[in-house]
Design an enzyme around this catalytic site. Structure first.
Site: not given
Length: 256
Positions: A143, A156, A160
């Site tokens: 991402s 998050y 990632k």
């Protein structure tokens, strides 16, 4: 629908067996559609079965956040497909949290399990057969949030970022065996999951979320923009590409 093929007109992925995690909506569904169009035999998975599965696509319900879930999915892939030649790790996501210092352990662990360890575990189960065959293509979906690291999604983005580093290391190990490993990093893409995160952000302090930037190419991405990048990386057109991170974000977050 036109079939994606090589210069001879043969479907690019004819005879290939593909597993796509998180493949029932958004980017994952677009990846499934592209692989199927290119001639691959496709199995996809999500925690719950969708109302409708595209013709020609196999589905198995699985929760890849746990070791048991990964083991069950790997066994199902071997049972349904007879093995895996293409593995696309698309399952991921997290809800924003009000403060980076207040994110509880269980939220951190859930983010790490879904966005990093799901790929690690599934690879550990399916890569040995690829190594033995001397071929295979793996794509990890990251991402562009890794580039901006807003506090409400720190759990998050950390997961990632770990996935991107893991992908590079795995690529270096598997290259001599003929197995290619790459990452695709989407930018701002219009998906149901992205819309849900935006809704959850609406109640947070705007100073923590950060101002939206302008996409130089003038539009938000669509799931198929990412699916086309994945298709390229798993095809023979990318036969000399491994350890790379293909950023598909309309130029929003340039990387050196």
């Amino acid at each position: 629908m036109a079939t994606t093929g090589n210069v001879t007109g043969t479907p690019e992925l004819k005879g290939k067996r593909a597993l796509v995690t998180g493949g029932t909506r958004g980017i994952g569904a677009a990846v499934v559609a592209r692989l199927l169009e290119a001639g691959a035999e496709v199995l996809t998975t999500a925690r719950t079965e969708p109302d409708e599965v595209p013709d020609g696509v196999r589905f198995v319900a699985a929760d890849v956040r746990s070791r048991q879930g990964a083991e069950d999915l790997a066994a199902a892939a071997v049972d349904v497909l007879g093995g895996v030649d293409i593995l696309v790790h698309n399952a991921g996501g997290a809800s924003p949290y009000g403060s980076a210092t207040a994110i509880p352990d269980e939220v951190w662990l859930d983010a790490l399990n879904l966005n990093l360890l799901a790929s690690v575990r599934l690879n550990s189960l399916l890569v040995p057969a690829m190594r033995e065959r001397g071929s295979g293509a793996i794509v990890h979906v990251s991402s562009s949030a890794v580039s901006v690291t807003v506090p409400p999604l720190l759990h998050y983005t950390v997961a990632k970022a770990g996935l991107e580093n893991y992908s590079k290391g795995l690529a270096a190990e598997l290259a001599p065996a003929g197995v290619r490993v790459n990452t695709v990093t989407p930018g701002r893409v219009t998906t149901p999951g992205g819309a849900k995160v935006q809704e959850e952000w609406a109640g947070l302090d705007p100073t923590q979320v950060g101002a939206g930037s302008v996409v130089p190419l003038g539009r938000d991405g669509q799931p198929d923009d990412i699916a086309r990048a994945v298709l390229f990386l798993v095809s023979d057109q990318a036969s000399w590409v491994t350890g790379s991170n293909l950023v598909v974000d309309g130029g929003e977050f340039p990387r050196g």
